[in-house]
Design a protein around this motif. Structure first.
Motif, PDB file in Angstrom:
ATOM      1  N   SER A  39       0.832  -1.212   0.000  1.00  0.00           N
ATOM      2  CA  SER A  39       0.000   0.000   0.000  1.00  0.00           C
ATOM      3  C   SER A  39       0.864   1.258   0.000  1.00  0.00           C
ATOM      4  O   SER A  39       0.588   2.216  -0.722  1.00  0.00           O
ATOM      5  N   VAL A  40       1.910   1.251   0.829  1.00  0.00           N
ATOM      6  CA  VAL A  40       2.824   2.398   0.889  1.00  0.00           C
ATOM      7  C   VAL A  40       3.492   2.610  -0.460  1.00  0.00           C
ATOM      8  O   VAL A  40       3.576   3.739  -0.958  1.00  0.00           O
ATOM      9  N   ALA A  41       3.967   1.538  -1.070  1.00  0.00           N
ATOM     10  CA  ALA A  41       4.636   1.640  -2.365  1.00  0.00           C
ATOM     11  C   ALA A  41       3.682   2.158  -3.440  1.00  0.00           C
ATOM     12  O   ALA A  41       4.073   2.988  -4.269  1.00  0.00           O
ATOM     13  N   THR A  42       2.449   1.702  -3.415  1.00  0.00           N
ATOM     14  CA  THR A  42       1.465   2.144  -4.400  1.00  0.00           C
ATOM     15  C   THR A  42       1.177   3.629  -4.256  1.00  0.00           C
ATOM     16  O   THR A  42       1.178   4.373  -5.245  1.00  0.00           O
ATOM     17  N   GLU A  43       0.952   4.078  -3.027  1.00  0.00           N
ATOM     18  CA  GLU A  43       0.678   5.504  -2.801  1.00  0.00           C
ATOM     19  C   GLU A  43       1.881   6.360  -3.165  1.00  0.00           C
ATOM     20  O   GLU A  43       1.739   7.419  -3.779  1.00  0.00           O
ATOM     21  N   PHE A  44       3.051   5.916  -2.781  1.00  0.00           N
ATOM     22  CA  PHE A  44       4.263   6.678  -3.046  1.00  0.00           C
ATOM     23  C   PHE A  44       4.558   6.720  -4.536  1.00  0.00           C
ATOM     24  O   PHE A  44       4.939   7.759  -5.075  1.00  0.00           O
ATOM     25  N   GLY A  45       4.371   5.610  -5.207  1.00  0.00           N
ATOM     26  CA  GLY A  45       4.651   5.547  -6.638  1.00  0.00           C
ATOM     27  C   GLY A  45       3.678   6.333  -7.485  1.00  0.00           C
ATOM     28  O   GLY A  45       4.056   6.920  -8.491  1.00  0.00           O
ATOM     29  N   SER A  46       2.421   6.389  -7.068  1.00  0.00           N
ATOM     30  CA  SER A  46       1.431   7.067  -7.901  1.00  0.00           C
ATOM     31  C   SER A  46       1.179   8.517  -7.490  1.00  0.00           C
ATOM     32  O   SER A  46       0.962   9.369  -8.341  1.00  0.00           O
ATOM     33  N   ASN A  47       1.216   8.813  -6.195  1.00  0.00           N
ATOM     34  CA  ASN A  47       0.881  10.155  -5.724  1.00  0.00           C
ATOM     35  C   ASN A  47       2.079  10.940  -5.209  1.00  0.00           C
ATOM     36  O   ASN A  47       1.928  12.101  -4.851  1.00  0.00           O
TER      37      ASN A  47
END
Length: 86
Positions: free
Chosen positions: A71-79
């Motif tokens: 979840s952290v990686a997804t948020e960091f990568g996209s936003n």
């Protein structure tokens, strides 16, 4: 040391290194174009490293930690929302 502790220490170390490098570039007055390029490359690399930690956590049987890392990686990568330490 448990696998959760070890992975959390690795995650926090990677995050701290990223934050330090970003602050150092800003303090040293790096030109905007260079800062943008370097920060985006560093963000991409950190996102991939956190995804790797997620896979390790999953392989070690800690599915909750794997989900958190993913979840952290997804948020960091996209936003580009800088993650918080664990």
């Amino acid at each position: 040391m448990t696998s959760v502790t070890a992975l959390t220490v690795l995650y926090n170390g990677l995050l701290q290194g990223y934050q330090f490098q970003i602050e150092a570039m800003q303090e040293n007055g790096m030109p905007d174009s260079s800062f943008h390029f370097r920060s985006e490359k560093m963000r991409e690399n950190l996102t991939n490293q956190i995804c790797s930690l997620s896979q390790m956590a999953y392989d070690l049987g800690n599915h909750d930690l794997a989900s958190t890392f993913l979840s952290v990686a997804t948020e960091f990568g996209s936003n580009a929302v800088t993650p918080e330490p664990l």
